[in-house]
Structure formats: C-alpha cells, structure tokens
Design a protein around this motif. Structure first.
Motif, short mmCIF file in Angstrom:
data_model
loop_
_atom_site.label_atom_id
_atom_site.label_comp_id
_atom_site.label_asym_id
_atom_site.label_seq_id
_atom_site.Cartn_x
_atom_site.Cartn_y
_atom_site.Cartn_z
N ALA A 63 -13.58 -33.46 26.44
CA ALA A 63 -14.00 -35.00 26.24
C ALA A 63 -15.62 -34.98 26.63
CB ALA A 63 -13.46 -35.71 27.52
N LEU A 64 -16.11 -33.81 27.30
CA LEU A 64 -17.59 -33.87 27.59
C LEU A 64 -18.23 -33.39 26.33
CD1 LEU A 64 -20.46 -33.94 29.07
CD2 LEU A 64 -19.54 -31.67 30.14
N ARG A 65 -17.57 -32.16 25.90
CA ARG A 65 -18.32 -31.84 24.72
C ARG A 65 -18.20 -32.73 23.33
NH1 ARG A 65 -15.93 -25.39 25.39
NH2 ARG A 65 -17.79 -24.70 26.61
N LEU A 66 -17.07 -33.34 23.38
CA LEU A 66 -16.63 -34.43 22.21
C LEU A 66 -17.88 -35.52 22.45
CD1 LEU A 66 -15.52 -35.45 19.76
CD2 LEU A 66 -13.85 -36.60 21.35
N ALA A 67 -18.32 -36.08 23.71
CA ALA A 67 -19.37 -37.22 23.89
C ALA A 67 -20.45 -36.44 23.40
CB ALA A 67 -19.11 -37.42 25.28
N ALA A 68 -20.85 -35.46 23.80
CA ALA A 68 -22.20 -34.82 23.31
C ALA A 68 -22.40 -34.60 21.94
CB ALA A 68 -22.31 -33.63 24.17
N ALA A 69 -21.38 -34.30 21.27
CA ALA A 69 -21.04 -34.30 19.88
C ALA A 69 -21.48 -35.25 19.17
CB ALA A 69 -19.72 -33.27 19.33
N GLU A 70 -20.83 -36.34 19.43
CA GLU A 70 -21.05 -37.75 18.88
C GLU A 70 -22.31 -38.15 19.27
OE1 GLU A 70 -17.34 -39.66 20.44
OE2 GLU A 70 -16.21 -39.03 18.92
N ALA A 71 -22.94 -37.70 20.19
CA ALA A 71 -24.25 -38.41 20.52
C ALA A 71 -25.24 -38.06 19.49
CB ALA A 71 -24.62 -38.09 22.01
N ASP A 72 -26.45 -38.91 19.61
CA ASP A 72 -27.57 -38.43 18.69
C ASP A 72 -28.72 -37.83 19.52
OD1 ASP A 72 -26.65 -39.41 15.84
OD2 ASP A 72 -26.64 -41.44 17.24
#
Length: 180
Positions: A63-72
């Motif tokens: 979830a952390l990595r996904l949130a970071a990947a989706e962030a600009d």
C-alpha cells in the motif's frame, strides 16, 4: 496545472501531533488542482528486511509503495527525535528505496518540513530526512525548508497562525511547481 497528487508522510504517530496538524494545514490550503493524500499507516510497517522484501511483502508495504507510485510528489512532515529522524519515518524511507534505483518515489520531487520542541524546530531531523531521501531516489527540493519551533503555536492548531498557514501553502506551491 494538471491535477497533482502529493503523498504526505508524517513522522509522528501521535494523533494530536503538531506535525500531523501541519499536514492538515497543507491539505486544507493546497492550491487548486493539488490534492494531498496522507499515508497514515507508517506505524504498521514491519522493520525493513531485505530477506522478506520481494513479490510477497506485507500488504501495508504494498500500500505504501502503491501510494508513492501514484503520487507526483511527496511532502514529509516530521518532528525531531533525539536529534534525528523518527524511526518510523526512516523505516518508510528504507521500504521506499527498494528496489534499489527504482523505488516508487525515484526522481519525484520531495520536500521536508515540520516542527519540534527545540529552538530550531527540528532542523537536524529535517536535514537528515532530506539526506536519506536524497540517497533513496526522490529529487529533494532543497530550497523548500520550514522548521518551526513548537512554542510558536502556544497550544493552538497551526491553522490559527496566519504566517504558518501562508508558509505551508508556499511550500506546497514550490513543491508542486517541481512536478515535471
């Protein structure tokens, strides 16, 4: 500006933390087209261990990595613990730095702000956080610095201090201006 997503990481787990309140101010005052998303699960992350990192990591790491990947971009809001980075934040940096050279925040702009009890407002922790993230891969925005001594809030929410609100808004504006 197109919609910009900013991942927010708060280095304090305390519900009433001034740093969490600064993150709230950032979210409330973000410019049009900018949304801030707090990842509020740092306390659930297991300690980084390369032996368990891979395709089947814990759900919270995914979830952390996904949130970071989706962030600009990313905004880190942190206190200073014993002159340095809070352990939960350093642990998140370690998880986000992998896979080495291709972490989810790699090349994305990142800014560090916060407040702490000392007269310098956490400067050491903020410098150490910038250094660690700089090694981990994000593009640390060095000219964005805001380290506030906690005493300036006098027991009030940071949103009640117009100067602080303006400074936090300017940080978010400068950070999002770095999004390519």
């Amino acid at each position: 500006m197109a919609d910009v997503k900013v991942l927010v990481l708060v280095g304090s787990l305390r519900a009433a933390s001034l740093n969490r309140q600064l993150a709230e101010v950032a979210s409330e005052t973000a410019p049009a087209g900018v949304s801030l998303q707090l990842f509020d699960r740092l306390g659930e992350l297991p300690f980084y261990n390369e032996d368990v990192d891979g395709d089947n990591v814990d759900e919270v790491v995914q979830a952390l990595r996904l949130a970071a990947a989706e962030a600009d971009a990313a905004l880190v809001v942190t206190p200073e613990y014993n002159g340095s980075i809070p352990g939960v934040l350093k642990n998140a940096i370690d998880w986000l730095s992998r896979p080495y050279g291709a972490g989810a925040l790699n090349g994305k702009p990142l800014a560090v702000i916060g407040t702490a009890l000392g007269q310098y407002g956490g400067v050491w922790a903020h410098d150490e956080t910038r250094k660690s993230f700089g090694v981990a891969g994000p593009k640390v925005v060095e000219d964005v610095k805001l380290s506030l001594p906690a005493g300036i809030f006098d027991g009030k929410h940071p949103r009640e201090n117009a100067d602080v609100v303006q400074q936090v808004r300017e940080v978010v504006e400068k950070l999002t201006a770095e999004v390519g």
